[in-house]
Design a protein around this motif. Structure first.
Motif, PDB file in Angstrom:
ATOM      1  N   VAL A 136       9.220  18.903  -0.040  1.00 19.57           N
ATOM      2  CA  VAL A 136       8.322  18.177   0.877  1.00 19.57           C
ATOM      3  C   VAL A 136       7.935  16.831   0.249  1.00 19.57           C
ATOM      4  O   VAL A 136       7.887  15.799   0.930  1.00 19.57           O
ATOM      5  N   GLY A 137       7.682  16.855  -1.055  1.00 22.76           N
ATOM      6  CA  GLY A 137       7.283  15.629  -1.746  1.00 22.76           C
ATOM      7  C   GLY A 137       8.406  14.608  -1.810  1.00 22.76           C
ATOM      8  O   GLY A 137       8.173  13.401  -1.641  1.00 22.76           O
ATOM      9  N   LEU A 138       9.634  15.073  -2.046  1.00 19.18           N
ATOM     10  CA  LEU A 138      10.771  14.135  -2.063  1.00 19.18           C
ATOM     11  C   LEU A 138      10.891  13.422  -0.717  1.00 19.18           C
ATOM     12  O   LEU A 138      11.097  12.201  -0.652  1.00 19.18           O
ATOM     13  N   GLU A 139      10.775  14.197   0.359  1.00 13.01           N
ATOM     14  CA  GLU A 139      10.874  13.597   1.698  1.00 13.01           C
ATOM     15  C   GLU A 139       9.711  12.640   1.950  1.00 13.01           C
ATOM     16  O   GLU A 139       9.891  11.550   2.503  1.00 13.01           O
ATOM     17  N   LEU A 140       8.515  13.067   1.542  1.00 16.45           N
ATOM     18  CA  LEU A 140       7.326  12.229   1.754  1.00 16.45           C
ATOM     19  C   LEU A 140       7.445  10.882   1.049  1.00 16.45           C
ATOM     20  O   LEU A 140       7.045   9.850   1.597  1.00 16.45           O
ATOM     21  N   ALA A 141       7.979  10.905  -0.169  1.00 16.57           N
ATOM     22  CA  ALA A 141       8.100   9.648  -0.912  1.00 16.57           C
ATOM     23  C   ALA A 141       8.966   8.660  -0.130  1.00 16.57           C
ATOM     24  O   ALA A 141       8.620   7.479   0.002  1.00 16.57           O
ATOM     25  N   GLU A 142      10.076   9.153   0.419  1.00 17.89           N
ATOM     26  CA  GLU A 142      10.954   8.284   1.213  1.00 17.89           C
ATOM     27  C   GLU A 142      10.285   7.850   2.511  1.00 17.89           C
ATOM     28  O   GLU A 142      10.359   6.686   2.910  1.00 17.89           O
ATOM     29  N   GLN A 143       9.648   8.811   3.187  1.00 15.67           N
ATOM     30  CA  GLN A 143       9.084   8.519   4.503  1.00 15.67           C
ATOM     31  C   GLN A 143       7.879   7.576   4.400  1.00 15.67           C
ATOM     32  O   GLN A 143       7.697   6.706   5.247  1.00 15.67           O
ATOM     33  N   ALA A 144       7.071   7.758   3.348  1.00 15.35           N
ATOM     34  CA  ALA A 144       5.921   6.860   3.165  1.00 15.35           C
ATOM     35  C   ALA A 144       6.409   5.442   2.871  1.00 15.35           C
ATOM     36  O   ALA A 144       5.882   4.468   3.415  1.00 15.35           O
ATOM     37  N   ALA A 145       7.430   5.335   2.030  1.00 13.25           N
ATOM     38  CA  ALA A 145       7.963   4.006   1.709  1.00 13.25           C
ATOM     39  C   ALA A 145       8.466   3.328   2.977  1.00 13.25           C
ATOM     40  O   ALA A 145       8.211   2.140   3.214  1.00 13.25           O
ATOM     41  N   LYS A 146       9.169   4.096   3.811  1.00 18.28           N
ATOM     42  CA  LYS A 146       9.702   3.538   5.050  1.00 18.28           C
ATOM     43  C   LYS A 146       8.576   3.100   5.984  1.00 18.28           C
ATOM     44  O   LYS A 146       8.719   2.137   6.751  1.00 18.28           O
ATOM     45  N   ALA A 147       7.444   3.807   5.915  1.00 14.89           N
ATOM     46  CA  ALA A 147       6.287   3.443   6.741  1.00 14.89           C
ATOM     47  C   ALA A 147       5.440   2.346   6.098  1.00 14.89           C
ATOM     48  O   ALA A 147       4.396   1.974   6.632  1.00 14.89           O
ATOM     49  N   GLY A 148       5.887   1.858   4.954  1.00 12.84           N
ATOM     50  CA  GLY A 148       5.168   0.770   4.305  1.00 12.84           C
ATOM     51  C   GLY A 148       3.929   1.224   3.549  1.00 12.84           C
ATOM     52  O   GLY A 148       3.060   0.410   3.247  1.00 12.84           O
ATOM     53  N   VAL A 149       3.856   2.507   3.231  1.00 12.97           N
ATOM     54  CA  VAL A 149       2.686   3.047   2.528  1.00 12.97           C
ATOM     55  C   VAL A 149       3.046   3.290   1.062  1.00 12.97           C
ATOM     56  O   VAL A 149       3.842   4.175   0.741  1.00 12.97           O
ATOM     57  N   ALA A 150       2.462   2.501   0.172  1.00 10.25           N
ATOM     58  CA  ALA A 150       2.761   2.635  -1.255  1.00 10.25           C
ATOM     59  C   ALA A 150       1.724   3.498  -1.974  1.00 10.25           C
ATOM     60  O   ALA A 150       2.037   4.187  -2.931  1.00 10.25           O
ATOM     61  N   ARG A 151       0.484   3.445  -1.508  1.00 12.83           N
ATOM     62  CA  ARG A 151      -0.602   4.204  -2.148  1.00 12.83           C
ATOM     63  C   ARG A 151      -1.365   4.958  -1.080  1.00 12.83           C
ATOM     64  O   ARG A 151      -1.818   4.357  -0.098  1.00 12.83           O
ATOM     65  N   ALA A 152      -1.555   6.254  -1.271  1.00  8.48           N
ATOM     66  CA  ALA A 152      -2.365   7.039  -0.318  1.00  8.48           C
ATOM     67  C   ALA A 152      -2.597   8.420  -0.906  1.00  8.48           C
ATOM     68  O   ALA A 152      -1.753   8.930  -1.662  1.00  8.48           O
ATOM     69  N   PRO A 153      -3.733   9.027  -0.563  1.00 12.12           N
ATOM     70  CA  PRO A 153      -3.896  10.436  -0.903  1.00 12.12           C
ATOM     71  C   PRO A 153      -2.990  11.285  -0.004  1.00 12.12           C
ATOM     72  O   PRO A 153      -2.800  10.950   1.179  1.00 12.12           O
ATOM     73  N   VAL A 154      -2.436  12.341  -0.593  1.00 13.45           N
ATOM     74  CA  VAL A 154      -1.626  13.293   0.165  1.00 13.45           C
ATOM     75  C   VAL A 154      -2.405  14.604   0.209  1.00 13.45           C
ATOM     76  O   VAL A 154      -2.539  15.286  -0.815  1.00 13.45           O
ATOM     77  N   LEU A 155      -2.932  14.924   1.373  1.00 16.00           N
ATOM     78  CA  LEU A 155      -3.778  16.116   1.530  1.00 16.00           C
ATOM     79  C   LEU A 155      -2.891  17.311   1.864  1.00 16.00           C
ATOM     80  O   LEU A 155      -2.064  17.237   2.787  1.00 16.00           O
ATOM     81  N   ILE A 156      -3.074  18.409   1.127  1.00 15.50           N
ATOM     82  CA  ILE A 156      -2.162  19.545   1.261  1.00 15.50           C
ATOM     83  C   ILE A 156      -2.929  20.860   1.369  1.00 15.50           C
ATOM     84  O   ILE A 156      -3.748  21.175   0.504  1.00 15.50           O
ATOM     85  N   PRO A 157      -2.660  21.640   2.425  1.00 14.29           N
ATOM     86  CA  PRO A 157      -3.267  22.966   2.529  1.00 14.29           C
ATOM     87  C   PRO A 157      -2.898  23.791   1.301  1.00 14.29           C
ATOM     88  O   PRO A 157      -1.737  23.792   0.874  1.00 14.29           O
ATOM     89  N   CYS A 158      -3.891  24.505   0.740  1.00 15.75           N
ATOM     90  CA  CYS A 158      -3.651  25.170  -0.535  1.00 15.75           C
ATOM     91  C   CYS A 158      -4.112  26.619  -0.522  1.00 15.75           C
ATOM     92  O   CYS A 158      -5.288  26.898  -0.287  1.00 15.75           O
ATOM     93  N   GLY A 159      -3.159  27.519  -0.741  1.00 15.70           N
ATOM     94  CA  GLY A 159      -3.478  28.923  -0.982  1.00 15.70           C
ATOM     95  C   GLY A 159      -3.269  29.168  -2.471  1.00 15.70           C
ATOM     96  O   GLY A 159      -4.111  28.837  -3.296  1.00 15.70           O
ATOM     97  N   GLY A 160      -2.077  29.664  -2.824  1.00 15.14           N
ATOM     98  CA  GLY A 160      -1.755  29.857  -4.235  1.00 15.14           C
ATOM     99  C   GLY A 160      -1.355  28.566  -4.935  1.00 15.14           C
ATOM    100  O   GLY A 160      -1.276  28.508  -6.162  1.00 15.14           O
ATOM    101  N   GLY A 161      -1.046  27.531  -4.158  1.00 12.22           N
ATOM    102  CA  GLY A 161      -0.790  26.224  -4.744  1.00 12.22           C
ATOM    103  C   GLY A 161       0.679  25.866  -4.921  1.00 12.22           C
ATOM    104  O   GLY A 161       0.988  24.849  -5.544  1.00 12.22           O
ATOM    105  N   GLY A 162       1.582  26.636  -4.353  1.00 10.14           N
ATOM    106  CA  GLY A 162       3.009  26.335  -4.516  1.00 10.14           C
ATOM    107  C   GLY A 162       3.395  25.008  -3.873  1.00 10.14           C
ATOM    108  O   GLY A 162       4.098  24.184  -4.471  1.00 10.14           O
ATOM    109  N   LEU A 163       2.930  24.790  -2.658  1.00 11.60           N
ATOM    110  CA  LEU A 163       3.258  23.553  -1.949  1.00 11.60           C
ATOM    111  C   LEU A 163       2.606  22.351  -2.630  1.00 11.60           C
ATOM    112  O   LEU A 163       3.243  21.305  -2.824  1.00 11.60           O
TER     113      LEU A 163
END
Lengths: 319, 319
Positions: free
Chosen positions: B157-184
């Motif tokens: 998910v993070g690999l895709e996000l890095a590409e997609q955020a760059a394409k959207a022109g977003v270099a810096r941002a918090p990435v909010l993630i639902p967390c149970g055991g913390g794998g994601l």
């Protein structure tokens, strides 16, 4: 209308209009008894493919026309598509809507930056109001389907589908498309000409003007204007520009019942996790219900602007 | 755990697990008062990001282990992710589920081809049943989060996000993630290390074990196991493998109320036309509700497996 017009529209839309995903679900395929690939235009900006045609039309205007602005008649998805495109182009935008349109649609159209002019369906003449405004202000009318640029914009769905189907290993399949005036179906059919992907229109039962027109070879009208839950696609007759394209490249047309539509909405919720409005779900309904389709079909899910009560009713429907 | 493991998982998953879109909506941004980009993992196969970890784990097994099969304990999204991955690899799959799990989840897990072994929560010991089966048949246990391959799979998910955020022109941002055991969250944080995108966990209020663990520097447990609508992420404590990664790369953690979650589900329905389950909507809820976030945030919408009644209740919530 030529494929060049669609490619040009795609070029103007790149980075502004979303490339929507082609979704599928193993358990949905099992229920359907075939592979069903769903082009999720409900995930498009403004919640329907109409954002494409709106963008294509507004971006095709010369600078002077754009500065004067655009006008559209619509209480639904076309209004929002044109309003967003106009706002992003800095073009003034007037949307003429009936005063009894759902409040959320009026509010959303305003939120996209459009000036909403309300009229009373019972006592006022929409066309007179629109024509007067357009001539006073020099506004350009963006028609919902019978406009070459609008058809070209909707046709970009077909360009994406050709690539996405090839990537999924699908060379031949019917492409089922929800059909009102036929802009999406005609544009997509043009974009897919010469491929193994053939467009079939899908309409609500009782409002199958396009299917009957394709079968008889002449434009037929629907006997009534209301009486289906599929409000977004209850157009009286096929368009003057769209019908000849469909006649040459598409069909036969199919129709589905409201109950099949509600079932398709519930299955899209459960297995694809997308929100479809009734008119946006007719092609998926055909893909799931018709016994006479081949083992792989593509269905365009054209829109997802539905009020919560209608959606909840679809989910509550006995399986 | 290294970024190489994530890239290797991405290589094995290509063409099998979906690259999910990064969605946004102008009217949602207006309501939030900021730009909100939503990574729609509800559109992933099986309806959640768990299809990634399941695929990564099963595809990493050697041929002999794969032929013997896999086992997992889960009544929810992990069950379906592992079951689908096993079926596609031709690996036998046993899922141990409580007999009072929702019928639809049991049916779906079976439909993906898994053998479902039910146990009585009150009288039977899940681990004893699972361990006995695993040793009899030589099955490999696929844990829900504390497994390097599972963390690597979710990290795609993070690999895709890095590409997609760059394409959207977003270099810096918090990435909010639902967390149970913390794998994601842990996998994504690893994938995003060294970028301007920093992971923040989001949990249900009262079940914020990860936020408290990050704040105190030691793994904390939740006081109770039930009592939030966010069933998918009510894990008792952060994982042994996931927590050190989060401690190094993520935080602070946030929490949201059930009411904020229901509102996020309703707004995702109305403006993004996606279906979110409560646990999958916590990050979007934080993106919409917290006043202390910057002008652009990314929220992962981690899953959409929700029963119709719960979803209808969210839509029916007063705005």
């Amino acid at each position: 209308m030529t494929p060049d017009l669609i490619r040009a529209a795609a070029g103007r839309m790149a980075g502004h209009v979303r490339r929507t995903p082609l979704l599928n679900a193993p358990l949905l395929d099992r229920l359907a008894g075939r592979q069903v690939l769903v082009k999720a235009e409900c995930l498009q900006l403004t919640g329907s493919f109409k954002a494409r045609g709106g963008w294509a039309a507004v971006s095709a205007l010369d600078e002077a026309a754009r500065a004067r602005g655009v006008i559209a008649y619509s209480s639904g998805n076309h209004a929002q598509g044109v309003a967003l495109a106009a706002a992003r182009h800095g073009a003034p935008c007037v949307i003429v809507m009936p005063s009894d349109a759902p409040a959320v649609k009026i509010a959303n159209t305003r939120a996209y930056g459009a000036e909403v002019v309300l009229y009373d369906r019972a006592t006022e003449d929409r066309d007179a109001i629109g024509t007067a405004l357009a001539s006073q202000r020099g506004l350009t009318l963006v028609k919902p389907f019978d406009d070459p640029q609008v058809i070209a914009g909707q046709g970009t769905v077909g360009l994406e589908l050709a690539e996405q189907a090839a990537k999924a290993g699908v060379a031949r399949a019917p492409v089922l498309i929800p059909c009102g005036g036929g802009g999406l179906a005609a544009g997509t059919a043009l974009a897919l000409e010469g491929t193994g992907l053939r467009v079939h229109t899908v309409e609500p039962a009782g409002f199958d003007d396009t299917a009957r027109s394709l079968a008889t070879g002449a434009r037929q009208r629907n006997p009534s204007a209301t009486g289906s839950i599929c409000d977004a696609i209850l157009t009286p007759a096929p368009g003057e520009l769209t019908f000849p394209i469909l006649q040459r490249l598409a069909g036969p047309g199919y129709s589905v019942t409201d109950d099949e539509v509600l079932q398709a909405m519930a299955l899209a919720f459960a297995h694809l996790r997308i929100v479809l409005e009734p008119g946006g779900a007719v092609a998926l309904a055909a893909a799931l219900c018709r016994p006479d389709l081949p083992e792989t079909v593509i269905a365009v899910a054209s829109g997802g602007n539905v009020d919560p009560a209608t959606f909840a009713a679809a989910l509550d429907r006995p399986a």
